[in-house]
Design a protein around this motif. Structure first.
Motif, PDB file in Angstrom:
ATOM      1  N   TYR A 113       0.770  -1.233  -0.102  1.00 41.29           N
ATOM      2  CA  TYR A 113      -0.069   0.053   0.064  1.00 41.29           C
ATOM      3  C   TYR A 113       0.662   1.353  -0.014  1.00 41.29           C
ATOM      4  CZ  TYR A 113      -4.036  -2.954   1.197  1.00 41.29           C
ATOM      5  OH  TYR A 113      -5.092  -3.789   1.147  1.00 41.29           O
ATOM      6  N   VAL A 115       1.982   2.506   2.667  1.00 41.15           N
ATOM      7  CA  VAL A 115       1.831   3.167   3.722  1.00 41.15           C
ATOM      8  C   VAL A 115       2.552   2.347   5.223  1.00 41.15           C
ATOM      9  CG1 VAL A 115      -0.143   3.598   5.693  1.00 41.15           C
ATOM     10  CG2 VAL A 115      -0.553   3.843   3.177  1.00 41.15           C
ATOM     11  N   ARG A 119      -4.735   1.079  -4.702  1.00 39.05           N
ATOM     12  CA  ARG A 119      -4.988   0.096  -3.693  1.00 39.05           C
ATOM     13  C   ARG A 119      -5.515   0.866  -2.667  1.00 39.05           C
ATOM     14  NH1 ARG A 119       0.656  -3.340  -4.440  1.00 39.05           N
ATOM     15  NH2 ARG A 119       0.034  -4.412  -6.120  1.00 39.05           N
ATOM     16  N   ARG A 120      -4.768   1.925  -2.070  1.00 38.50           N
ATOM     17  CA  ARG A 120      -5.180   2.892  -0.831  1.00 38.50           C
ATOM     18  C   ARG A 120      -6.705   3.095  -0.843  1.00 38.50           C
ATOM     19  NH1 ARG A 120       0.266   4.831  -1.039  1.00 38.50           N
ATOM     20  NH2 ARG A 120      -0.551   6.630  -2.332  1.00 38.50           N
ATOM     21  N   ARG A 161      -8.631   0.717   1.182  1.00 33.92           N
ATOM     22  CA  ARG A 161      -7.814  -0.186   2.566  1.00 33.92           C
ATOM     23  C   ARG A 161      -8.553   0.444   3.784  1.00 33.92           C
ATOM     24  NH1 ARG A 161      -3.898   2.110   5.968  1.00 33.92           N
ATOM     25  NH2 ARG A 161      -3.845   4.467   5.614  1.00 33.92           N
TER      26      ARG A 161
END
Length: 292
Positions: A137, A139, A233-234, A237
């Motif tokens: 991600y 992150v 993708r984030r 999430r």
């Protein structure tokens, strides 16, 4: 010469002293559901045998193979230190270290001795999951935000401000000492030479550190395509707040799903949602009971 009665008595003593009671899984020795006794109409059978518990504990891996009925092999784990744990919401599994046993519904003694059994609650190392999350991600989990850091800094500075007020009387003495030091003679020529000699080495170390940071920055650079993929993708999430808090400490709560004494493995899953809330409640109640 012994009489026949004495001889049989000696044989009986010898037999009882050498034989040991075997562990059995049969129910012939138990009472009926109504409370009545059962007749012992036969002895123990080989196919009903049981074995002592493995009592698997934390430590360097030690697994014994055991031959069982039918020629199969069971793996009796006596010591284990790693296991495969799955993160259900992210659908990934990673091998990680087992750190401690924190809760067992059946027996607190198994918590004290760090005994690994099925359904025990353990703490595992969060590093493999944090690394995967950062790669997938972009992150970093467990990193505090600017607001949280500012709040912590304010909380720390509040008691320090009170201490400074009490130390105002000592400041006058410190100023007087500083004035005396200012009147003292300056460094000699030898000291100056030493400083000059040390300057090039510090400059060289600073240059090497800047080169290392530049190389790290180059390696961290990602293409626009990769950055777009991470941003996509984030979008969807979502991490449980209680799980994200555990990443700060680097330890995750997990439940053991395998049977270490039978399979020789300690695999399980990370606790999330209502199940995690339930066990956190149990653990806090346990801590309160100890302090009281």
């Amino acid at each position: 010469t012994l009489s026949s009665g004495a001889a049989t008595f000696v044989c009986y003593l010898h037999r009882t002293s050498t034989t040991r009671m075997g562990i059995t899984r049969s129910s012939t020795h138990k009472r009926r559901s109504t409370g009545g006794k059962r007749k012992a109409y036969r002895k123990k059978r080989k196919y009903e045998l049981g074995r002592p518990p493995a009592m698997t504990r934390l430590g360097p891996n030690r697994i014994h193979p055991v031959r069982v009925r039918g020629g199969s092999i069971k793996h009796r784990a006596l010591r284990l230190e790693t296991g495969n744990f799955s993160w259900g919401t992210e659908a990934i599994t990673r091998k990680t270290r087992l750190l401690a046993v924190v809760y067992n519904a059946s027996n607190n003694e198994l918590v004290r001795t760090n005994t690994l059994v099925k359904s025990a609650i353990v703490q595992i190392d969060a590093t493999p999951f944090r690394q995967w999350y950062e790669q997938h991600y972009g992150v970093v989990l467990g990193k505090k935000s600017a607001k949280e850091l500012a709040a912590e800094k304010a909380a720390k500075e509040a008691p320090e401000a009170k201490k400074t007020e009490s130390k105002k009387g000592k400041k006058g003495a410190k100023k007087a000492d500083a004035a005396k030091k200012a009147d003292a003679p300056k460094d000699t020529e030898k000291d100056k030479k030493k400083d000059d000699a040390s300057k090039p080495s510090t400059e060289g170390s600073a240059a090497s550190s800047t080169d290392a940071s530049a190389q790290a920055a180059k390696s961290d650079k990602k293409s626009d395509k990769v950055l777009g993929k991470l941003a996509k993708r984030r979008n969807g999430r979502k991490v449980d707040a209680a799980v994200e808090d555990q990443f700060v400490a680097g330890r995750l709560y997990a439940c053991i799903a395998s049977r270490p004494g039978q399979s020789g493995r300690c695999d399980g899953y990370i606790l999330e949602g209502e199940e995690l809330a339930f066990y956190l409640k149990k653990l806090t109640a346990k801590k309160k009971g100890k302090t009281a």
